[in-house]
Design a protein around this motif. Structure first.
Motif, mmCIF file in Angstrom:
data_model
loop_
_atom_site.group_PDB
_atom_site.id
_atom_site.type_symbol
_atom_site.label_atom_id
_atom_site.label_comp_id
_atom_site.label_asym_id
_atom_site.label_seq_id
_atom_site.Cartn_x
_atom_site.Cartn_y
_atom_site.Cartn_z
ATOM 1 N N LEU A 150 -1.589 11.062 11.903
ATOM 2 C CA LEU A 150 -2.487 11.430 10.802
ATOM 3 C C LEU A 150 -3.865 11.855 11.308
ATOM 4 O O LEU A 150 -4.619 12.502 10.592
ATOM 5 N N LYS A 151 -4.194 11.429 12.532
ATOM 6 C CA LYS A 151 -5.510 11.656 13.120
ATOM 7 C C LYS A 151 -6.618 11.080 12.237
ATOM 8 O O LYS A 151 -7.658 11.701 12.007
ATOM 9 N N LYS A 152 -6.364 9.849 11.761
ATOM 10 C CA LYS A 152 -7.321 9.143 10.897
ATOM 11 C C LYS A 152 -7.271 7.655 11.196
ATOM 12 O O LYS A 152 -6.266 7.129 11.689
ATOM 13 N N VAL A 153 -8.358 6.974 10.842
ATOM 14 C CA VAL A 153 -8.397 5.518 10.907
ATOM 15 C C VAL A 153 -7.600 4.992 9.719
ATOM 16 O O VAL A 153 -7.702 5.531 8.614
ATOM 17 N N VAL A 154 -6.813 3.946 9.964
ATOM 18 C CA VAL A 154 -5.969 3.400 8.906
ATOM 19 C C VAL A 154 -6.110 1.876 8.853
ATOM 20 O O VAL A 154 -6.478 1.235 9.833
ATOM 21 N N GLY B 231 0.818 -1.205 0.000
ATOM 22 C CA GLY B 231 0.000 0.000 0.000
ATOM 23 C C GLY B 231 0.851 1.254 0.000
ATOM 24 O O GLY B 231 1.839 1.339 -0.712
ATOM 25 N N ILE B 232 0.495 2.220 0.852
ATOM 26 C CA ILE B 232 1.288 3.446 0.902
ATOM 27 C C ILE B 232 2.544 3.262 1.740
ATOM 28 O O ILE B 232 3.443 4.086 1.702
ATOM 29 N N ASN B 233 2.609 2.168 2.500
ATOM 30 C CA ASN B 233 3.805 1.744 3.228
ATOM 31 C C ASN B 233 4.369 2.830 4.142
ATOM 32 O O ASN B 233 5.563 3.024 4.235
ATOM 33 N N LYS B 234 3.488 3.540 4.838
ATOM 34 C CA LYS B 234 3.921 4.559 5.801
ATOM 35 C C LYS B 234 4.000 3.938 7.190
ATOM 36 O O LYS B 234 3.294 2.992 7.506
ATOM 37 N N LYS B 235 4.834 4.538 8.006
ATOM 38 C CA LYS B 235 4.972 4.084 9.385
ATOM 39 C C LYS B 235 3.727 4.482 10.170
ATOM 40 O O LYS B 235 3.230 5.596 10.058
ATOM 41 N N ILE C 199 1.188 1.126 7.306
ATOM 42 C CA ILE C 199 -0.091 1.589 6.780
ATOM 43 C C ILE C 199 -0.250 1.162 5.320
ATOM 44 O O ILE C 199 0.634 1.395 4.499
ATOM 45 N N ILE C 200 -1.394 0.546 5.034
ATOM 46 C CA ILE C 200 -1.754 0.204 3.656
ATOM 47 C C ILE C 200 -2.575 1.350 3.070
ATOM 48 O O ILE C 200 -2.280 1.839 1.984
ATOM 49 N N PHE C 201 -3.618 1.747 3.798
ATOM 50 C CA PHE C 201 -4.519 2.811 3.327
ATOM 51 C C PHE C 201 -4.955 3.688 4.500
ATOM 52 O O PHE C 201 -5.075 3.235 5.621
ATOM 53 N N ILE C 202 -5.209 4.932 4.171
ATOM 54 C CA ILE C 202 -5.795 5.874 5.131
ATOM 55 C C ILE C 202 -7.289 5.910 4.813
ATOM 56 O O ILE C 202 -7.680 6.115 3.668
ATOM 57 N N TYR D 10 -14.118 1.611 2.284
ATOM 58 C CA TYR D 10 -12.857 1.027 1.845
ATOM 59 C C TYR D 10 -12.371 1.805 0.627
ATOM 60 O O TYR D 10 -13.169 2.266 -0.186
ATOM 61 N N PRO D 11 -11.071 1.935 0.463
ATOM 62 C CA PRO D 11 -10.554 2.663 -0.703
ATOM 63 C C PRO D 11 -10.812 1.913 -2.005
ATOM 64 O O PRO D 11 -10.786 0.693 -2.045
ATOM 65 N N ASP D 12 -11.085 2.654 -3.050
ATOM 66 C CA ASP D 12 -11.231 2.133 -4.419
ATOM 67 C C ASP D 12 -12.402 1.183 -4.616
ATOM 68 O O ASP D 12 -12.422 0.422 -5.577
ATOM 69 N N THR D 13 -13.365 1.151 -3.699
ATOM 70 C CA THR D 13 -14.558 0.312 -3.885
ATOM 71 C C THR D 13 -15.771 1.053 -3.334
ATOM 72 O O THR D 13 -15.647 2.063 -2.636
#
Length: 168
Positions: free
Chosen positions: A148-152, A62-66, A162-165, A85-88
């Motif tokens: 990020l203050k978001k669900v991941v 995915g975005i491969n973030k820590k 992290i795969i997706f935010i 979900y992203p992209d769906t």
């Protein structure tokens, strides 16, 4: 004696040519063997890499973030909210009952089937791990990133990167 000398010379020339042919043909065989051995090694490496990729990276990088956490689950950010979900067109909601956490996934197969069909609901249990991650049966982890203050969505098999935010 001239005839014997010519025959000897011819025999010598033929012998030299034969020896050259033998050695030249052996030299040509070695690179072929090297190529075959190299190709076999490459195929083995590809198989190992793909097996490792399938085994370790079920969801890809995915975005491969820590992922950043303060060591808390942050139920107020995760529970009883609809997330996409992203992209769906699919979405999910995480809830809690007396047995623990569970997820309800809302799966819209209309775009796949090309016709309007009712949205399917699929419920499954989530396992709380390290008091931070909610992990489903397939190893996908849901968490709140404090930076990020978001669900991941996280890949458990990739050190919880992290795969997706997820946007609400």
């Amino acid at each position: 004696m001239r005839i014997v000398g010519k025959r000897f010379f011819l025999l010598l020339v033929i012998s030299v040519l034969s020896v050259n042919l033998i050695f030249c043909s052996k030299k040509e065989e070695k690179p072929v063997k090297k190529d075959v051995v190299q190709k076999v090694k490459e195929k083995k490496q590809e198989k190992n890499t793909s097996a490792k990729s399938e085994e370790e990276m079920t969801y890809g990088i995915g975005i491969n973030k820590k992922f950043t956490t303060d060591g808390k689950l942050h139920e107020e950010k995760l529970l009883n909210k609809n997330f996409g979900y992203p992209d769906t067109a699919d979405s999910f909601k995480i809830e809690k009952d007396s047995k623990g956490y569970f997820i309800t996934e809302y799966i819209d197969e209309s775009p796949i089937l090309g016709e309007d069909v009712p949205v399917k609901e699929k419920k499954s249990r989530l396992k709380l791990e390290n008091n931070v991650y909610l992990i489903d049966d397939s190893g996908l982890a849901y968490a709140y990133d404090t930076n990020l203050k978001k669900v991941v969505l996280l890949n458990k098999e990739n050190n919880f990167r992290i795969i997706f935010i997820i946007n609400e």
